[in-house]
Scaffold this active site. Structure first.
Site, PDB file in Angstrom:
ATOM      1  N   HIS A 109       1.623  -4.553   5.226  1.00 50.36           N
ATOM      2  CA  HIS A 109       0.661  -5.226   4.359  1.00 50.36           C
ATOM      3  C   HIS A 109       0.356  -6.572   4.995  1.00 50.36           C
ATOM      4  O   HIS A 109       1.207  -7.161   5.671  1.00 50.36           O
ATOM      5  CB  HIS A 109       1.301  -5.401   2.975  1.00 50.36           C
ATOM      6  CG  HIS A 109       0.386  -5.912   1.911  1.00 50.36           C
ATOM      7  ND1 HIS A 109       0.027  -7.246   1.827  1.00 50.36           N
ATOM      8  CD2 HIS A 109      -0.217  -5.293   0.865  1.00 50.36           C
ATOM      9  CE1 HIS A 109      -0.758  -7.420   0.783  1.00 50.36           C
ATOM     10  NE2 HIS A 109      -0.935  -6.250   0.184  1.00 50.36           N
ATOM     11  N   ASP A 117       9.827  -6.352   3.636  1.00 49.75           N
ATOM     12  CA  ASP A 117       8.886  -6.357   2.511  1.00 49.75           C
ATOM     13  C   ASP A 117       9.330  -5.257   1.553  1.00 49.75           C
ATOM     14  O   ASP A 117       9.220  -4.073   1.857  1.00 49.75           O
ATOM     15  CB  ASP A 117       7.470  -6.105   3.022  1.00 49.75           C
ATOM     16  CG  ASP A 117       6.423  -6.026   1.912  1.00 49.75           C
ATOM     17  OD1 ASP A 117       6.805  -5.954   0.722  1.00 49.75           O
ATOM     18  OD2 ASP A 117       5.224  -6.020   2.241  1.00 49.75           O
ATOM     19  N   GLN A 144       6.958  -2.344  -2.296  1.00 49.32           N
ATOM     20  CA  GLN A 144       6.729  -0.955  -2.701  1.00 49.32           C
ATOM     21  C   GLN A 144       8.020  -0.153  -2.842  1.00 49.32           C
ATOM     22  O   GLN A 144       7.994   0.946  -3.407  1.00 49.32           O
ATOM     23  CB  GLN A 144       5.801  -0.260  -1.699  1.00 49.32           C
ATOM     24  CG  GLN A 144       4.396  -0.824  -1.643  1.00 49.32           C
ATOM     25  CD  GLN A 144       3.634  -0.673  -2.947  1.00 49.32           C
ATOM     26  OE1 GLN A 144       3.946   0.182  -3.767  1.00 49.32           O
ATOM     27  NE2 GLN A 144       2.638  -1.518  -3.147  1.00 49.32           N
ATOM     28  N   LYS A 146       5.083  -5.301  -9.725  1.00 47.57           N
ATOM     29  CA  LYS A 146       5.102  -3.930  -9.224  1.00 47.57           C
ATOM     30  C   LYS A 146       6.308  -3.148  -9.743  1.00 47.57           C
ATOM     31  O   LYS A 146       6.342  -1.925  -9.652  1.00 47.57           O
ATOM     32  CB  LYS A 146       5.085  -3.931  -7.697  1.00 47.57           C
ATOM     33  CG  LYS A 146       3.789  -4.470  -7.096  1.00 47.57           C
ATOM     34  CD  LYS A 146       3.791  -4.327  -5.598  1.00 47.57           C
ATOM     35  CE  LYS A 146       2.643  -5.083  -4.947  1.00 47.57           C
ATOM     36  NZ  LYS A 146       1.312  -4.564  -5.278  1.00 47.57           N
ATOM     37  N   CYS A 201      -5.220  -3.965   2.094  1.00 48.28           N
ATOM     38  CA  CYS A 201      -4.543  -5.082   2.776  1.00 48.28           C
ATOM     39  C   CYS A 201      -3.679  -4.578   3.924  1.00 48.28           C
ATOM     40  O   CYS A 201      -2.577  -5.086   4.170  1.00 48.28           O
ATOM     41  CB  CYS A 201      -3.709  -5.903   1.796  1.00 48.28           C
ATOM     42  SG  CYS A 201      -4.682  -6.764   0.556  1.00 48.28           S
TER      43      CYS A 201
END
Length: 404
Positions: free
Chosen positions: A116, A193, A196, A219, A359
């Site tokens: 991302h 990251d 997700q 999220k 993104c």
């Protein structure tokens, strides 16, 4: 898993839409809405600053949330949990505070092509300002990373390896533990990251070997405007603050300041205590439902969607053909139809999906698609909603004038 959890999400029950954009932001269960509101109703004071009972209660709620996050990530200490606004802020904190102070000209930063922009642009900035080189781990067409190729890219010059745990385009779970081992063997730090991954799978920062990991509350069924950066304590101790001002100091003179202990050194200004309390409620909710139950429902729905899409020749799913390797993310194209048109037509049928570059423009360029459509689901979705998506897709090209 029973669909009884659906009733926990008031917005889903008040609108006649199939909400398939959870990778962008998940819906909130009532307990999260209640927790955030209850803070403002009963404990609204500035945490960490007052000695009167209301401020102490606010502080306790805020620090209880920090402990909940620590347990959620299996961090070694609450000193390693920094509250931020979102994943992006956490990754920027690492780039500015660790990257600029530890990377120099001639060094290398290694990122995956799947990142991302939030885990790419900060490292581009570090390279521009320091003279370091940015290198890429390229994935196979199904999203897998070849660890032999990754190992070959890591050199004594590599100072930072940054990789998403789950791709927001392909849904692929990356082998973070193995990549971290390779990074550490070469003396680099591992930045993850987790935006997700945290909504879908258990995340254990110690088992992963992550030196830093960032995620967003919104999220993982929590409020917007609250996020978390996990950082290994020894690294955080030596890093300068990202932001300076109130609350992140021990003392200030006309010429200098002594910074506060971790984690407060990185939490300048009035904190989002209500957001942290809401995130605490979201974590408690996820723990009650259980990742195993969530995963089972998400895989069943993803399989239903992908099997249905296989019967529509004009629709093509990116990434793995295995529904279990998507974390509920189904990114696709339709022959001859722009993703924005796909999204608009589906929206007219009451199906909410995402369209664009997500993104992740370098990844889409690498895969040969300027933009795509993405349906992303969560355990609260239903078979009826998947069928609604498939019905809309099955007639989409005909409605665009291509005929049957």
């Amino acid at each position: 898993m029973a669909h009884g959890y659906r009733e926990d999400f008031p917005l889903l029950n008040s609108l006649d839409i199939a909400y398939l954009d959870s990778a962008a932001t998940a819906q909130r269960p009532q307990c999260v809405l209640d927790a955030e509101a209850e803070f403002y109703k009963t404990r609204n004071a500035n945490p960490l600053r007052g000695l009167y009972p209301l401020s102490v209660a606010a502080t306790d709620a805020y620090e209880d949330a920090r402990e909940a996050v620590r347990a959620f990530l299996n961090a070694g200490s609450t000193r390693e949990i920094i509250f931020t606004r979102n994943t992006t802020e956490g990754l920027n904190l690492v780039a500015y505070s660790y990257g600029l102070s530890h990377v120099k000209a001639g060094d290398e930063i290694l990122v995956s092509i799947m990142e991302h922009h939030s885990n790419l642009l900060p490292w581009q900035m570090v390279c521009r300002q320091t003279g370091a080189a940015l290198k890429f781990m390229e994935c196979e067409m199904d999203g897998t990373l070849d660890l032999n190729k990754v190992e070959a890219l890591i050199t004594p010059k590599t100072k930072i390896v940054a990789c998403t745990q789950v791709s927001n385009v392909l849904g692929r779970v990356n082998p973070i533990r193995e990549i971290a081992e390779l990074a550490h063997r070469g003396g680099a730090v591992m930045v993850v990251d987790g935006a997700q991954s945290t909504p879908h799978i258990p995340v254990d920062v110690q088992a992963l070997g992550a030196d830093f990991l960032s995620f967003s509350g919104h999220k993982v069924y929590g409020p917007m405007g609250i996020g978390v950066l996990y950082g290994r304590e020894a690294l955080l101790e030596e890093m300068p603050p990202f932001l300076t001002g109130g609350e992140m100091i021990e003392s200030v003179t006309r010429e200098s300041a002594v910074y506060a202990e971790l984690p407060h050194k990185f939490e300048a200004g009035t904190v989002n205590a209500a957001g942290a309390v809401g995130l605490h409620a979201a974590i408690d909710y996820v723990n009650r439902v259980g990742f195993e139950n969530m995963h089972r429902q998400e895989v069943d729905l993803t399989r239903r969607a992908m099997e249905g899409i296989r019967n529509i020749p004009s629709v093509h799913v990116l990434g793995s053909e295995n529904p279990e390797e998507h974390c509920g993310i189904i990114t696709f194209t339709v022959d001859g139809v722009h993703p924005h048109d796909i999204s608009e037509i589906l929206a007219s049928d009451g199906v909410a999906i995402r369209a664009g570059h997500h993104c992740a423009q370098p990844l889409l360029a690498y895969l040969g698609h300027p933009s795509t459509a993405r349906a992303s689901l969560a355990f609260y979705n239903t078979e009826a909603e998947i069928d609604r998506l498939l019905e809309s897709l099955s007639t989409l090209r005909e409605r665009m004038g291509y005929g049957k």
